[in-house]
Scaffold this active site. Sequence first.
Site, short mmCIF file in Angstrom:
data_model
loop_
_atom_site.label_atom_id
_atom_site.label_comp_id
_atom_site.label_asym_id
_atom_site.label_seq_id
_atom_site.Cartn_x
_atom_site.Cartn_y
_atom_site.Cartn_z
N ASP A 22 -5.93 22.48 6.04
CA ASP A 22 -7.21 22.77 5.38
C ASP A 22 -7.84 24.11 5.77
O ASP A 22 -9.06 24.18 6.03
CB ASP A 22 -8.22 21.63 5.66
CG ASP A 22 -7.75 20.29 5.14
OD1 ASP A 22 -6.62 20.20 4.64
OD2 ASP A 22 -8.52 19.31 5.24
N HIS A 62 -10.90 17.58 -3.73
CA HIS A 62 -11.68 16.45 -4.24
C HIS A 62 -12.12 16.66 -5.69
O HIS A 62 -12.50 17.77 -6.07
CB HIS A 62 -12.95 16.27 -3.40
CG HIS A 62 -12.72 16.01 -1.95
ND1 HIS A 62 -11.94 14.99 -1.48
CD2 HIS A 62 -13.18 16.65 -0.84
CE1 HIS A 62 -11.94 15.00 -0.15
NE2 HIS A 62 -12.68 16.00 0.27
N HIS A 66 -17.07 12.91 -5.69
CA HIS A 66 -16.23 12.18 -4.73
C HIS A 66 -17.08 11.30 -3.81
O HIS A 66 -18.22 11.67 -3.45
CB HIS A 66 -15.42 13.18 -3.89
CG HIS A 66 -14.37 12.54 -3.06
ND1 HIS A 66 -14.48 12.41 -1.69
CD2 HIS A 66 -13.20 11.98 -3.41
CE1 HIS A 66 -13.39 11.79 -1.24
NE2 HIS A 66 -12.60 11.52 -2.26
N HIS A 95 -17.75 19.65 -1.27
CA HIS A 95 -16.82 20.67 -0.75
C HIS A 95 -15.45 20.50 -1.38
O HIS A 95 -15.09 19.42 -1.84
CB HIS A 95 -16.71 20.58 0.78
CG HIS A 95 -16.08 19.29 1.24
ND1 HIS A 95 -16.78 18.11 1.35
CD2 HIS A 95 -14.80 18.99 1.58
CE1 HIS A 95 -15.97 17.15 1.74
NE2 HIS A 95 -14.74 17.64 1.89
N LYS A 120 -4.91 16.43 -0.92
CA LYS A 120 -5.38 15.09 -0.51
C LYS A 120 -6.86 14.95 -0.80
O LYS A 120 -7.57 15.95 -0.91
CB LYS A 120 -5.12 14.90 0.99
CG LYS A 120 -5.85 15.93 1.82
CD LYS A 120 -5.47 15.86 3.27
CE LYS A 120 -6.17 16.93 4.06
NZ LYS A 120 -7.65 16.84 3.99
N CYS A 165 -9.74 16.34 9.92
CA CYS A 165 -8.44 16.33 9.22
C CYS A 165 -7.26 16.60 10.14
O CYS A 165 -6.19 16.01 9.95
CB CYS A 165 -8.49 17.29 8.04
SG CYS A 165 -9.58 16.64 6.74
C1 VGL Z 1 -12.55 17.75 6.43
C2 VGL Z 1 -14.56 16.67 6.35
C3 VGL Z 1 -14.38 16.41 5.02
C4 VGL Z 1 -11.54 18.48 7.26
C5 VGL Z 1 -12.34 17.47 5.10
O1 VGL Z 1 -10.74 19.27 6.69
O2 VGL Z 1 -11.55 18.31 8.49
N1 VGL Z 1 -13.65 17.33 7.06
N2 VGL Z 1 -13.26 16.81 4.39
ZN ZN Z 2 -13.04 16.55 2.29
#
Ligand code: VGL
Ligand code: ZN
Length: 229
Positions: A22, A62, A66, A95, A120, A165
């Site tokens: 991410d 997302h 979501h 986000h 994802k 994540c």
């Molecule tokens: C993430 C919160 C929501 C991450 C993703 O990448 O850690 N954290 N979505």
């Molecule tokens: Zn997320």
Amino acid sequence: MITPASTLLTHDSPNRALLVIDVQNDFIPGGALAVPGGDEIVPLVNQLGRQFERVVLAQDWHPAGHASFASSHPGKNPFEVIELSYGPQTLWPDHCIQGSPGAQFHPDLNIAHAQLIVRKGGNRQVDSYSAFTEADQTTPTGLAGNLRERGIDTLFLCGLALDFCVAWTALHARREGFATYVVLDACRAIDTAGSCAAAMAQMQAAGVQFIQARQLGGASRGALPDVVA
Ligand code: VGL
Ligand code: ZN
């Protein structure tokens, strides 16, 4: 357990892969869900990328509306925790909406040889911090099968956010039977409500190993040109 610095993990080999979690604009300072210092890891992540032949990128992705977005729950605010069908869910600012600029990889992320991008969090009702399995703890992304089919049994993780994540991907990697290393200096955490300490403890209990990037001694892709700007 912190692996001692003397334990150099030397060279890349065909059973090893790097998972980059991410590294997306919304998780970088200025983004919708900024991770403090998120931008600082990008050069180190690129360096790790050059050290591994086999690389997978994870991308939080997302749909609008979501279930993990506070805006989907009237009266709720980001960083509150609510109960969903599959358990507690931290609520976030909107986000990484599919196709939006915030969902794109950081423009300086430079790992062109990555073989696979795992998207994802595409199920509107279910979050997925992990690149392996959604938060319902049952729906797989297919990543484990991809890695196994390629003969990979050892994973090195880096990226954002360490306490969400990266941590969930590491925990599920262990559950799937992979030897799992988290490269701590190539991660940054959100750290809401003690999440960082809790995630570190959970990873440690699951047998995740913590290392620093310099412990990955040999650069198997060292012959490639260094294209960092
Ligand atoms: C993430 C919160 C929501 C991450 C993703 O990448 O850690 N954290 N979505
Ligand atoms: Zn997320």
